[in-house]
Design a protein around this motif. Structure first.
Motif, PDB file in Angstrom:
ATOM      1  N   ARG A 125      64.139  -6.866  16.622  1.00 25.81           N
ATOM      2  CA  ARG A 125      64.590  -5.874  15.763  1.00 25.81           C
ATOM      3  C   ARG A 125      63.733  -5.862  14.505  1.00 25.81           C
ATOM      4  N   LEU A 126      63.429  -4.826  14.031  1.00 28.69           N
ATOM      5  CA  LEU A 126      63.036  -4.605  12.635  1.00 28.69           C
ATOM      6  C   LEU A 126      63.606  -3.997  11.767  1.00 28.69           C
ATOM      7  N   ILE A 127      64.037  -4.773  10.678  1.00 25.41           N
ATOM      8  CA  ILE A 127      65.077  -4.338   9.495  1.00 25.41           C
ATOM      9  C   ILE A 127      64.376  -3.902   8.243  1.00 25.41           C
ATOM     10  N   LEU A 128      64.384  -2.786   7.795  1.00 23.75           N
ATOM     11  CA  LEU A 128      64.026  -2.304   6.334  1.00 23.75           C
ATOM     12  C   LEU A 128      64.880  -2.045   5.327  1.00 23.75           C
ATOM     13  N   ALA A 215      61.692   3.883  -1.522  1.00 23.21           N
ATOM     14  CA  ALA A 215      62.371   2.781  -2.658  1.00 23.21           C
ATOM     15  C   ALA A 215      61.655   2.412  -3.759  1.00 23.21           C
ATOM     16  N   ASP A 216      62.456   1.736  -4.733  1.00 22.97           N
ATOM     17  CA  ASP A 216      61.613   0.815  -5.773  1.00 22.97           C
ATOM     18  C   ASP A 216      61.142  -0.492  -5.391  1.00 22.97           C
ATOM     19  N   HIS A 217      61.800  -0.941  -4.187  1.00 21.29           N
ATOM     20  CA  HIS A 217      61.815  -2.188  -3.731  1.00 21.29           C
ATOM     21  C   HIS A 217      61.833  -2.249  -2.147  1.00 21.29           C
ATOM     22  N   TYR A 218      61.027  -3.213  -1.511  1.00 21.41           N
ATOM     23  CA  TYR A 218      61.186  -3.186   0.009  1.00 21.41           C
ATOM     24  C   TYR A 218      61.447  -4.717   0.495  1.00 21.41           C
ATOM     25  N   GLU A 219      62.204  -4.842   1.416  1.00 22.00           N
ATOM     26  CA  GLU A 219      62.328  -5.951   2.283  1.00 22.00           C
ATOM     27  C   GLU A 219      62.431  -5.733   3.643  1.00 22.00           C
ATOM     28  N   VAL A 220      61.383  -6.284   4.536  1.00 26.70           N
ATOM     29  CA  VAL A 220      61.542  -6.320   5.851  1.00 26.70           C
ATOM     30  C   VAL A 220      61.676  -7.458   6.370  1.00 26.70           C
ATOM     31  N   VAL A 221      62.595  -7.615   7.466  1.00 23.91           N
ATOM     32  CA  VAL A 221      63.025  -8.621   8.336  1.00 23.91           C
ATOM     33  C   VAL A 221      62.624  -8.358   9.674  1.00 23.91           C
ATOM     34  N   VAL A 222      61.812  -9.325  10.244  1.00 27.93           N
ATOM     35  CA  VAL A 222      61.451  -9.083  11.586  1.00 27.93           C
ATOM     36  C   VAL A 222      62.061 -10.149  12.487  1.00 27.93           C
ATOM     37  N   GLU A 223      62.846  -9.486  13.403  1.00 30.28           N
ATOM     38  CA  GLU A 223      63.479 -10.502  14.316  1.00 30.28           C
ATOM     39  C   GLU A 223      62.714 -11.011  15.616  1.00 30.28           C
ATOM     40  N   TYR A 224      62.539 -11.909  16.033  1.00 30.49           N
ATOM     41  CA  TYR A 224      61.336 -12.059  17.197  1.00 30.49           C
ATOM     42  C   TYR A 224      62.228 -12.484  18.405  1.00 30.49           C
ATOM     43  N   VAL A 225      61.922 -12.373  19.387  1.00 32.17           N
ATOM     44  CA  VAL A 225      62.480 -12.695  20.826  1.00 32.17           C
ATOM     45  C   VAL A 225      62.220 -14.322  20.772  1.00 32.17           C
ATOM     46  N   ASN A 226      61.124 -14.926  20.431  1.00 34.17           N
ATOM     47  CA  ASN A 226      60.744 -16.042  20.752  1.00 34.17           C
ATOM     48  C   ASN A 226      60.655 -16.756  19.306  1.00 34.17           C
ATOM     49  N   PRO A 227      61.487 -18.064  18.941  1.00 37.39           N
ATOM     50  CA  PRO A 227      61.287 -18.551  17.669  1.00 37.39           C
ATOM     51  C   PRO A 227      59.686 -19.098  17.510  1.00 37.39           C
ATOM     52  N   TYR A 231      58.010 -18.612  13.851  1.00 33.90           N
ATOM     53  CA  TYR A 231      57.284 -19.816  12.987  1.00 33.90           C
ATOM     54  C   TYR A 231      55.826 -19.491  12.664  1.00 33.90           C
ATOM     55  N   ARG A 232      55.322 -18.799  13.524  1.00 29.81           N
ATOM     56  CA  ARG A 232      53.880 -18.494  13.372  1.00 29.81           C
ATOM     57  C   ARG A 232      53.946 -17.342  12.091  1.00 29.81           C
ATOM     58  N   ALA A 233      54.581 -16.459  11.990  1.00 34.08           N
ATOM     59  CA  ALA A 233      54.929 -15.433  11.166  1.00 34.08           C
ATOM     60  C   ALA A 233      55.092 -15.926   9.809  1.00 34.08           C
ATOM     61  N   SER A 234      55.950 -16.789   9.855  1.00 35.30           N
ATOM     62  CA  SER A 234      56.367 -17.413   8.498  1.00 35.30           C
ATOM     63  C   SER A 234      55.314 -18.006   7.516  1.00 35.30           C
ATOM     64  N   TRP A 235      53.908 -18.179   8.219  1.00 34.50           N
ATOM     65  CA  TRP A 235      53.011 -18.625   7.517  1.00 34.50           C
ATOM     66  C   TRP A 235      52.258 -17.674   6.443  1.00 34.50           C
ATOM     67  N   TYR A 236      52.706 -16.443   6.812  1.00 33.53           N
ATOM     68  CA  TYR A 236      52.103 -15.156   5.797  1.00 33.53           C
ATOM     69  C   TYR A 236      52.548 -15.485   4.602  1.00 33.53           C
ATOM     70  N   HIS A 242      64.155 -16.545   7.811  1.00 33.86           N
ATOM     71  CA  HIS A 242      65.277 -15.933   7.730  1.00 33.86           C
ATOM     72  C   HIS A 242      66.317 -15.987   9.134  1.00 33.86           C
ATOM     73  N   GLY A 243      66.673 -17.057   9.290  1.00 34.12           N
ATOM     74  CA  GLY A 243      67.381 -17.753  10.482  1.00 34.12           C
ATOM     75  C   GLY A 243      66.456 -18.286  11.653  1.00 34.12           C
ATOM     76  N   PRO A 244      66.875 -18.488  12.790  1.00 29.96           N
ATOM     77  CA  PRO A 244      66.063 -19.373  13.642  1.00 29.96           C
ATOM     78  C   PRO A 244      64.940 -18.468  14.363  1.00 29.96           C
ATOM     79  N   ARG A 245      65.190 -17.169  14.251  1.00 29.11           N
ATOM     80  CA  ARG A 245      63.989 -16.278  14.983  1.00 29.11           C
ATOM     81  C   ARG A 245      63.537 -15.341  14.180  1.00 29.11           C
ATOM     82  N   ALA A 246      63.792 -15.168  12.798  1.00 26.68           N
ATOM     83  CA  ALA A 246      63.408 -14.162  11.870  1.00 26.68           C
ATOM     84  C   ALA A 246      62.630 -14.648  10.835  1.00 26.68           C
ATOM     85  N   VAL A 247      61.879 -13.530  10.067  1.00 23.59           N
ATOM     86  CA  VAL A 247      60.950 -13.835   9.122  1.00 23.59           C
ATOM     87  C   VAL A 247      61.268 -12.747   8.288  1.00 23.59           C
ATOM     88  N   ALA A 248      61.517 -12.997   6.714  1.00 20.87           N
ATOM     89  CA  ALA A 248      61.549 -11.829   5.648  1.00 20.87           C
ATOM     90  C   ALA A 248      60.444 -11.894   4.928  1.00 20.87           C
TER      91      ALA A 248
END
Length: 266
Positions: A125-128, A215-227, A231-236, A242-248
């Protein structure tokens, strides 16, 4: 009048399985042909409405799907991927009168198309800003960043419903609807005729209100199938777990969200 078309394949009339969208499979040539025919229909509709130039971004997978010898002579086509954060909307600018979307599909996690996904099958899921987002969500906001209205979309019933909710007044053609692994679809000939007519009608209408709310401000949460991917995306830079399989990731400017997605999803 300049018109931009972003062309995908998983919402093309008749499609039902991943093999039909895979350039390495024997099923693909037929749907490459049908994808091209829907793009040509959109180009013809735009021309009938007064477009002097149409720019088409081949926006599925390799970026090399359209049978370019069949495109009209007033078309410029963008093939392959530049690496620019605007991705499926690369080439769009403030000098365009409208953006059009063909072959679009439902967002990841929904059941209105057996090929539903968002950007990559690695994303569940991609949550904006708290709402589950589609590729159309991101791309319509990308167009709005340039002040370009989203005039028309052709694709499955789910993405058309989402588009109408996000951009009131947008023209739509529902090419198919999913039921588990099956689809019920318009015939390709019917879909192509409807796309041509729908694009012309949309571009002849009032486009001033066909911009999604920004919007004046954006938050995106990317929920991945694989943790592992999370982990890799969290280094951006600026991203956080944002939980075990998600990055915000958060930003005031939407382009920064696009830039983050460009690297977090690669």
């Amino acid at each position: 009048m300049k018109v931009f078309i972003s062309a995908d394949i998983e919402g093309t009339a008749g499609i039902a399985t991943w093999s039909e969208a895979d350039r390495d499979h024997a099923d693909y040539p037929q749907f490459r042909d049908l994808m091209t025919a829907e793009v040509v229909a959109a180009c013809e509709g735009a021309r009938a409405a007064g477009a002097t130039e149409v720019v088409v971004k081949d926006a599925h997978d390799s970026g090399r799907n359209l049978m370019i010898g069949r495109l009209p002579d007033y078309v410029r086509v963008i093939r392959n991927w530049s690496g620019h954060p605007e991705s499926m909307m690369f080439g769009l600018g403030s000098d365009f009168a409208a953006a059009i979307y063909t072959g679009y599909h439902s967002k990841a996690g929904t059941e209105t198309n057996p090929l539903a996904h968002t950007s990559t099958l690695r994303i569940s899921r991609l949550i904006l800003n708290g709402e589950v987002a589609s590729e159309f969500t991101v791309n319509a906001l990308s167009a709005a960043r340039h002040g370009v209205p989203s005039a028309f979309i052709a694709g499955d019933a789910g993405i058309c419903a989402d588009a109408r909710a996000m951009v009131p007044g947008i023209g739509t053609v529902e090419t198919l609807e999913g039921f588990g692994p099956a689809t019920i679809s318009l015939s390709p000939a019917r879909a192509q005729a409807a796309i041509r007519q729908g694009v012309e009608a949309a571009l002849r209408g009032d486009l001033s209100g066909r911009l999604p709310k920004r919007a004046d401000h954006y938050e995106v949460v990317v929920e991945y199938v694989n943790p592992v991917d999370a982990y890799r995306a969290s280094w951006y830079p600026g991203a956080r777990k944002h939980g075990p399989r998600a990055v915000a990731f958060e930003a005031a400017e939407f382009f920064e969200i696009q830039r983050a997605l460009r690297f977090m999803n690669s």
